[in-house]
Design a protein around this motif. Structure first.
Motif, PDB file in Angstrom:
ATOM      1  N   SER A 142      -4.605   0.127  22.523  1.00 34.98           N
ATOM      2  CA  SER A 142      -5.555  -0.333  23.450  1.00 34.98           C
ATOM      3  C   SER A 142      -6.864   0.631  23.304  1.00 34.98           C
ATOM      4  O   SER A 142      -7.957  -0.021  23.722  1.00 34.98           O
ATOM      5  N   GLY A 143      -7.007   1.717  22.842  1.00 35.23           N
ATOM      6  CA  GLY A 143      -8.284   2.280  22.656  1.00 35.23           C
ATOM      7  C   GLY A 143      -9.132   1.531  21.382  1.00 35.23           C
ATOM      8  O   GLY A 143     -10.196   1.932  21.273  1.00 35.23           O
ATOM      9  N   PHE A 144      -8.427   0.689  20.548  1.00 36.51           N
ATOM     10  CA  PHE A 144      -9.239  -0.137  19.827  1.00 36.51           C
ATOM     11  C   PHE A 144      -9.796  -1.287  20.165  1.00 36.51           C
ATOM     12  O   PHE A 144     -10.332  -2.016  19.695  1.00 36.51           O
ATOM     13  N   GLY A 187      -2.970  -3.326   8.906  1.00 40.32           N
ATOM     14  CA  GLY A 187      -4.226  -3.037   8.008  1.00 40.32           C
ATOM     15  C   GLY A 187      -5.536  -3.486   8.824  1.00 40.32           C
ATOM     16  O   GLY A 187      -6.418  -2.697   8.733  1.00 40.32           O
ATOM     17  N   ARG A 188      -5.209  -4.700   9.533  1.00 41.19           N
ATOM     18  CA  ARG A 188      -6.264  -5.170  10.289  1.00 41.19           C
ATOM     19  C   ARG A 188      -6.487  -4.202  11.535  1.00 41.19           C
ATOM     20  O   ARG A 188      -7.803  -3.979  11.836  1.00 41.19           O
ATOM     21  N   LEU A 189      -5.625  -3.642  12.207  1.00 43.30           N
ATOM     22  CA  LEU A 189      -5.815  -2.735  13.417  1.00 43.30           C
ATOM     23  C   LEU A 189      -6.621  -1.328  12.757  1.00 43.30           C
ATOM     24  O   LEU A 189      -7.312  -0.865  13.449  1.00 43.30           O
ATOM     25  N   ILE A 190      -6.142  -0.956  11.764  1.00 47.35           N
ATOM     26  CA  ILE A 190      -6.642   0.146  11.171  1.00 47.35           C
ATOM     27  C   ILE A 190      -7.947  -0.022  10.538  1.00 47.35           C
ATOM     28  O   ILE A 190      -8.821   0.967  10.849  1.00 47.35           O
ATOM     29  N   ARG A 205      -7.473  -2.311   1.309  1.00 50.36           N
ATOM     30  CA  ARG A 205      -6.463  -3.542   0.359  1.00 50.36           C
ATOM     31  C   ARG A 205      -5.094  -3.061   0.122  1.00 50.36           C
ATOM     32  O   ARG A 205      -4.178  -3.709  -0.040  1.00 50.36           O
ATOM     33  N   HIS A 206      -5.077  -1.635  -0.344  1.00 44.79           N
ATOM     34  CA  HIS A 206      -3.883  -1.260  -0.683  1.00 44.79           C
ATOM     35  C   HIS A 206      -3.046  -0.123  -0.168  1.00 44.79           C
ATOM     36  O   HIS A 206      -2.269   0.643  -0.499  1.00 44.79           O
ATOM     37  N   TRP A 207      -3.472   0.095   1.126  1.00 37.83           N
ATOM     38  CA  TRP A 207      -2.950   1.319   2.039  1.00 37.83           C
ATOM     39  C   TRP A 207      -1.439   0.862   1.961  1.00 37.83           C
ATOM     40  O   TRP A 207      -0.792   2.097   2.212  1.00 37.83           O
ATOM     41  N   HIS A 208      -0.855   0.209   1.895  1.00 41.23           N
ATOM     42  CA  HIS A 208       0.473  -0.160   2.271  1.00 41.23           C
ATOM     43  C   HIS A 208       1.398   0.500   1.074  1.00 41.23           C
ATOM     44  O   HIS A 208       2.515   1.146   1.294  1.00 41.23           O
ATOM     45  N   LEU A 209       0.757   0.330  -0.188  1.00 42.71           N
ATOM     46  CA  LEU A 209       1.557   0.980  -1.386  1.00 42.71           C
ATOM     47  C   LEU A 209       1.275   2.519  -1.045  1.00 42.71           C
ATOM     48  O   LEU A 209       2.423   3.131  -1.621  1.00 42.71           O
TER      49      LEU A 209
END
Length: 692
Positions: A223-225, A299-302, A325-329
């Motif tokens: 909720s802070g976002f 990714g959209r939240l962060i 784009r590639h944070w999940h990797l």
């Protein structure tokens, strides 16, 4: 993206490659006692310990000799070090996780659990504990659910964020959870049960509340976002993420509780170790599945819309865009690395904090990459067809090499830092035991760097020397054709030489005996020279023909038995198109003499047979007049470079004489000019009433 993939590759290599080198933190007194108890409880391990203690003096006296024999063995250099390292790695795999073989540890855990279950069932204490502990844990879980529901209204996502209300809701969750823990601990201590049972129940109840509080706080923190992200996206995350985070927090919390002395005593030391390892691995795998399932929403939240942002001059923005784009990797790499570290014996890891620190290191490294590339990007030429000098080409290539070296240095620093975060002391290993590996590697890298410097210098010199001039014309075309043939030859020859010599030097530095390779290469070269004499002759002849600029593409030549236009040239042969349209491929070794009709100028020699009844001087005058008129024609003005000369009678025959002259023309235009000249001669003689 290339640097990010390299970071992932290095991170995934650390866990498997240096598991046996990563020394765990010094054991505390309780851990030392645990290990001693495990050894003393097992008859086989106890006998092995006694045998080892008895044989220690003998081993101490013979160890230097053994080491000396190992050093004097046939395997030296980097190859020998890697062989011994891999042997030590394989031999240490069974004991890397717990310090003892896994099958032995599993047998001890099974024995401890079976003995405690049998004892508890026979005494009735186990059933009694489950009888009151399970309802109590259900009540504790209900309290956690109640805390979440009571404080839900204070942490609802709004736009903009109501900071005071949001902070109050988060603090209220923590205060209520702490009060619940205190109440549970007090009530458990008042129960008429053994102290071990009440303490174990308190630990389990605290674990349940802590797992629920952690998942609740993480979900509410979204909720802070609200000020920077859409409320719909935040609500979607709170609804979808909570079951995952609760499951992960539960496994991670109970894995941490396996280190509690009371629970370890109840379960057994080996059983508690196995339980902690399995729970931590399950938590990491669930986290891996969670990231894979919700990577887009996370990714959209962060990062928001950073993944779709255009290129910018700001290095931080570019690095953030690549990471978005590639944070999940990167997350996959960290999670797999956490499993490696657990299997390597690092059981005190805090996966979440280590992942956050590792992400920070990756972000700093990517910013460094972006800044470095921004500072070292060469400026574009001022003019579109601007030619570079040798110094400019060398400076650009050396700058590129320095940038690659700096990238590797940043990548190395990132890998060392991330390895240290996850408990692998790679730097300590490199400056101590790893010198036997790093020394040959650095020497080989130096050889490669020197060979590369020689290569780029020669390549730049060849490119600038044989490059066609800026002015056009036929001379530039001939020079360009020579460039297309000679430049690949010189470049390939230098490249092959540097690769062979550099490869031999690298192999020698890493400990490979290159003497058999050199001998084998000599024998192979001798056999090749005998079997390809004609090919070598073709290549050598072609090289000198091209180097001396004897022929070029487009020239009209004659080799004695063939005449035509040169269509293409290679180092071994040329292709000739004759007047009939046939294409001939002629090896250079078969060419003994060349007649080139396309160089400098050509000569047209008109000849006419004059009957004895006609004055030859009139024909000669008409030849001179026709040449003058033809030269005045704009179509042939540039093709004819001289007046008609050498006019006269060449032959005197019975009943006729032969008159001729010479006319200098452009190369290969003699047939065209001859046809025009003959037409003018025929018209001029007809006007004078002369018939030949």
């Amino acid at each position: 993206m290339k640097q990010l993939i390299a970071v992932l590759f290095v991170m995934l290599s650390i866990g498997g490659a240096f598991a046996q080198q990563a020394k765990p933190a010094p054991a505390t007194s309780s851990e030392a006692v645990d290990r001693l108890i495990v050894v003393l409880e097992d008859p086989v391990l106890r006998e092995q310990l006694l045998e080892h203690l008895r044989s220690t003096p003998a081993d101490a006296t013979t160890a230097p000799a053994t080491a000396e024999e190992a050093d004097s063995g046939g395997s030296t250099g980097l190859v020998g070090a890697l062989y011994r390292w891999s042997d030590d790695f394989v031999s240490s795999l069974p004991t890397a996780t717990f310090g003892v073989p896994i099958d032995r540890k599993l047998a001890q855990a099974g024995t401890q659990i079976s003995s405690r279950v049998q004892s508890g069932v026979s005494s009735g204490l186990l059933l009694q504990f489950f009888g009151w502990a399970l309802p109590g844990l259900v009540i504790v879980a209900g309290i956690g659910i109640g805390i979440r529901r009571v404080t839900r209204g204070l942490v609802q996502p709004t736009k903009p964020v109501r900071k005071r209300k949001f902070a109050m809701g988060m603090m209220l969750k923590v205060v209520l959870a702490a009060a619940a823990v205190l109440v549970v601990a007090v009530l458990a201590s008042l129960l008429p049960v053994p102290k071990v049972a009440s303490t174990s129940f308190t630990s389990l109840a605290v674990g349940v509340l802590l797992a629920m509080l952690t998942a609740d706080l993480a979900t509410s923190a979204l909720s802070g976002f609200g000020s920077v992200r859409s409320v719909r996206l935040i609500r979607y995350g709170q609804r979808r993420f909570y079951p995952w985070w609760l499951t992960i927090a539960s496994f991670a919390t109970f894995a941490a509780l396996s280190a509690d002395p009371t629970l370890r005593q109840v379960l057994g030391w080996s059983a508690a170790d196995f339980a902690g390892l399995i729970l931590n691995c399950i938590a990491a795998l669930i986290m891996l599945a969670f990231v894979s399932r919700h990577r887009i929403a996370l990714g959209r939240l962060i990062f928001g819309a950073a993944a779709r942002a255009p290129d910018s001059d700001n290095p931080l923005r570019n690095a953030t865009r690549q990471l978005a784009r590639h944070w999940h990797l990167v997350a996959y790499g960290f999670l797999i690395l956490s499993i490696f570290s657990l299997l390597a014996g690092q059981r005190d890891n805090d996966v979440m904090s280590q992942m956050l620190w590792s992400f920070a290191v990756v972000l700093v490294g990517m910013v460094s990459f972006a800044v470095l590339h921004r500072l070292t990007t060469p400026r574009s030429p001022r003019y579109r067809y601007q030619r570079f000098t040798l110094r400019q080409i060398l400076a650009a290539k050396i700058l590129k090499m320095i940038r690659i070296g700096a990238d590797l240095l940043i990548l190395f620093a990132m890998a060392i830092t991330i390895a240290g975060i996850w408990g692998f002391n790679i730097w300590g290993w490199l400056i101590s035991d790893g010198q036997i590996v790093t020394g040959p590697v650095l020497a080989a890298a130096t050889v490669v760097a020197v060979a590369w410097l020689i290569w780029v210098t020669l390549d730049a010199w060849i490119a600038t020397t044989l490059a066609p001039p800026s002015t056009g014309g036929r001379a530039a075309a001939r020079r360009s054709s020579r460039l297309q043939t000679l430049l690949p030859l010189m470049r390939n020859g230098v490249l092959i030489l540097l690769v062979v010599l550099g490869g031999i030097a690298v192999l020698a530095n890493i400990g490979v005996d290159v003497t058999p390779l050199i001998a084998g290469a000599g024998v192979f070269g001798l056999a090749l020279s005998f079997g390809s004499q004609q090919l070598v002759q073709d290549v050598i002849t072609g090289f000198f023909i091209l180097a001396e600029d004897t022929i070029a593409v487009g020239d009209t030549i004659s080799t004695g038995d063939r005449t035509g236009v040169v269509e293409s040239l290679s180092l071994r042969s040329m292709r000739l198109r004759d007047s009939d349209g046939a294409l001939h491929s002629i090896p250079f070794s078969t060419v003994k003499a060349l007649k080139n009709s396309s160089r400098n100028f050509g000569v047209l020699r008109p000849r006419f047979t004059v009957p004895s009844g006609i004055d030859p001087l009139a024909v000669i005058d008409e030849m001179r007049t026709a040449a003058t008129e033809l030269r005045a024609d704009p179509k042939f003005a540039k093709a004819i470079t001289s007046d008609m000369h050498d006019l006269g009678i060449d032959e005197i025959n019975a009943g006729s004489v032969v008159v001729s002259g010479s006319l200098r023309t452009s190369p290969v235009r003699q047939p065209e000019i001859a046809r025009a000249f003959n037409g003018r001669m025929l018209a001029g003689l007809a006007e004078k009433g002369i018939r030949l």
